[in-house]
Design a protein around this motif. Structure first.
Motif, PDB file in Angstrom:
ATOM      1  N   SER A   1       0.823  -1.208   0.000  1.00 30.11           N
ATOM      2  CA  SER A   1       0.000   0.000   0.000  1.00 30.11           C
ATOM      3  C   SER A   1       0.857   1.258   0.000  1.00 30.11           C
ATOM      4  CB  SER A   1      -0.938  -0.004   1.212  1.00 30.11           C
ATOM      5  OG  SER A   1      -1.954  -0.983   1.078  1.00 30.11           O
TER       6      SER A   1
ATOM      7  N   ARG B   1       0.840   4.200  -2.802  1.00 32.85           N
ATOM      8  CA  ARG B   1       0.617   5.606  -2.428  1.00 32.85           C
ATOM      9  C   ARG B   1       1.772   6.480  -2.898  1.00 32.85           C
ATOM     10  NH1 ARG B   1      -1.619   9.388  -2.710  1.00 32.85           N
ATOM     11  NH2 ARG B   1      -2.387  10.842  -1.171  1.00 32.85           N
TER      12      ARG B   1
ATOM     13  N   THR C   1      -6.373   7.920  -2.158  1.00 32.46           N
ATOM     14  CA  THR C   1      -7.073   7.226  -1.081  1.00 32.46           C
ATOM     15  C   THR C   1      -8.513   7.731  -0.998  1.00 32.46           C
ATOM     16  OG1 THR C   1      -6.330   8.856   0.554  1.00 32.46           O
ATOM     17  CG2 THR C   1      -4.949   6.906   0.234  1.00 32.46           C
ATOM     18  N   TRP C   2      -9.386   6.885  -0.443  1.00 36.33           N
ATOM     19  CA  TRP C   2     -10.772   7.274  -0.214  1.00 36.33           C
ATOM     20  C   TRP C   2     -11.393   6.304   0.784  1.00 36.33           C
ATOM     21  CZ3 TRP C   2     -15.160   4.284  -1.425  1.00 36.33           C
ATOM     22  CH2 TRP C   2     -14.902   3.104  -2.151  1.00 36.33           C
TER      23      TRP C   2
ATOM     24  N   TRP D   1      -9.843   2.541   0.485  1.00 31.95           N
ATOM     25  CA  TRP D   1      -8.419   2.233   0.703  1.00 31.95           C
ATOM     26  C   TRP D   1      -7.761   3.517   1.193  1.00 31.95           C
ATOM     27  CZ3 TRP D   1      -4.094   4.218  -2.071  1.00 31.95           C
ATOM     28  CH2 TRP D   1      -2.887   3.558  -1.837  1.00 31.95           C
ATOM     29  N   TRP D   2      -7.307   3.519   2.444  1.00 31.42           N
ATOM     30  CA  TRP D   2      -6.802   4.768   3.015  1.00 31.42           C
ATOM     31  C   TRP D   2      -5.964   4.517   4.258  1.00 31.42           C
ATOM     32  CZ3 TRP D   2      -8.489   5.549   8.026  1.00 31.42           C
ATOM     33  CH2 TRP D   2      -9.626   4.816   8.420  1.00 31.42           C
ATOM     34  N   TYR D   3      -5.184   5.542   4.621  1.00 30.59           N
ATOM     35  CA  TYR D   3      -4.369   5.553   5.838  1.00 30.59           C
ATOM     36  C   TYR D   3      -4.315   6.996   6.315  1.00 30.59           C
ATOM     37  CZ  TYR D   3      -0.393   4.590   8.972  1.00 30.59           C
ATOM     38  OH  TYR D   3       0.424   4.437  10.077  1.00 30.59           O
TER      39      TYR D   3
ATOM     40  N   TRP E   1      -6.452   3.146   9.638  1.00 29.08           N
ATOM     41  CA  TRP E   1      -6.322   2.750   8.237  1.00 29.08           C
ATOM     42  C   TRP E   1      -7.457   1.800   7.875  1.00 29.08           C
ATOM     43  CZ3 TRP E   1      -2.930   2.049  12.199  1.00 29.08           C
ATOM     44  CH2 TRP E   1      -2.972   0.780  12.816  1.00 29.08           C
ATOM     45  N   SER E   2      -7.679   1.642   6.599  1.00 31.84           N
ATOM     46  CA  SER E   2      -8.686   0.687   6.138  1.00 31.84           C
ATOM     47  C   SER E   2      -8.120  -0.726   6.205  1.00 31.84           C
ATOM     48  CB  SER E   2      -9.094   1.007   4.696  1.00 31.84           C
ATOM     49  OG  SER E   2      -7.984   0.848   3.822  1.00 31.84           O
TER      50      SER E   2
ATOM     51  N   TRP F   1      -5.841  -1.553   3.387  1.00 35.48           N
ATOM     52  CA  TRP F   1      -4.475  -1.025   3.443  1.00 35.48           C
ATOM     53  C   TRP F   1      -3.517  -2.050   4.036  1.00 35.48           C
ATOM     54  CZ3 TRP F   1      -2.366   3.725   1.914  1.00 35.48           C
ATOM     55  CH2 TRP F   1      -1.041   3.945   2.331  1.00 35.48           C
TER      56      TRP F   1
ATOM     57  N   GLY G   1     -11.101   5.967  -6.989  1.00 35.78           N
ATOM     58  CA  GLY G   1      -9.804   6.044  -6.324  1.00 35.78           C
ATOM     59  C   GLY G   1      -8.813   5.087  -6.954  1.00 35.78           C
TER      60      GLY G   1
END
Length: 287
Positions: free
Chosen positions: A162, A166, A172-173, A182-184, A189-190, A193, A209
């Motif tokens: 991940s 990035r 990310t969203w 998918w995000w941090y 975090w998701s 991720w 995303g």
């Protein structure tokens, strides 16, 4: 004679008889794979670093890191495969009674997670600009260390992939819903991720995303793409790797975390977690 010396001697004998030795089958598979692909093993070196020792009665257990560096001639060029693996050796008195190396660990049953990766509003998909060169540069920068800007997980393969994505500009969203997108950020975090199985399902369902297209074979991938591994073939994906280059046959070489490795051949038949039931998913990152 110290236990560390005994262990060093054990590995020297293994290296002297790479093809003929039967103690470390995963390593024999690695060397056979190089030869079967028409490449040539130029040099292999190793380093041992014991990190924990405990003993009771006449039994001693030594846990250690095994670092391998393998120089491979691939046509007119060379590449260096590197790996850091975990070993545990048992002694009865001064004699080795058992030695196990773990490159990867398969069959780990993650708890059932609820994923919501498809945008309910069915927004029109907008391509992002993915900088593959920057993603690969990041992968090689951090393959054997940990960016302090992110949390380090005991099982770190998906977190590392991940981060590479990035670094290439993947958007990310979904925050703050851990089962969405998918995000941090902000200390959390998701699931996608950091969990191998969740990232695989994210790639299969995301419509905004970071998105990816599944392809049918590894040779269709390019540096910056992702491979997902189900070692047991039971539908639960255990591991993810990041493609960083192609070999002379046009096949991917990958970097990974947990058992940190660089420029490793993609199929993981040299893994201690490998089974004949292994399943792969190949994802070409959009953008």
């Amino acid at each position: 004679m110290s236990h560390t010396y005994q262990l060093q001697n054990y590995w020297e004998k293994v290296m002297d008889q790479l093809i003929d030795q039967e103690q470390e089958v995963w390593l024999k598979n690695k060397v056979n794979g190089i030869q079967n692909r028409g490449q040539h093993l130029q040099r292999i070196t190793f380093h041992l670093k014991p990190y924990h020792r405990f003993a009771y009665e006449n039994h001693t257990i030594l846990q250690y890191f095994l670092t391998l560096s393998i120089l491979v001639k691939d046509g007119r060029s060379n590449f260096l495969e590197e790996g850091l693996y975990v070993g545990e050796v048992h002694f009865i008195g001064q004699e080795i009674s058992d030695n196990k190396v773990r490159t990867e660990q398969g069959g780990r049953a993650d708890k059932q997670l609820s994923f919501d990766f498809i945008d309910k509003e069915e927004r029109e998909h907008v391509r992002f600009t993915y900088n593959r060169r920057e993603a690969v540069r990041y992968a090689d920068r951090w393959w054997d260390s940990y960016n302090p800007s992110y949390r380090h997980f005991d099982v770190d393969c998906t977190n590392y992939v991940s981060q590479c994505l990035r670094a290439g500009g993947a958007p990310t969203w979904g925050a703050p819903n851990r089962g969405r997108g998918w995000w941090y950020g902000n200390g959390t975090w998701s699931y996608s991720w950091s969990v191998a199985h969740a990232l695989r399902w994210y790639f299969g369902g995301a419509r905004q995303g970071l998105t990816a297209t599944e392809v049918s074979s590894a040779d269709q991938l390019s540096p910056g793409d992702v491979i997902c591994y189900d070692f047991e073939g039971n539908g639960r994906f255990d591991h993810n790797t990041f493609v960083v280059k192609k070999d002379g046959n046009g096949m991917p070489l990958v970097n990974a975390h947990t058992s940190n490795s660089r420029h490793r051949y993609w199929d993981y038949e040299d893994s201690t977690a490998y089974t004949s039931d292994i399943q792969y998913k190949f994802y070409r990152i959009d953008g």
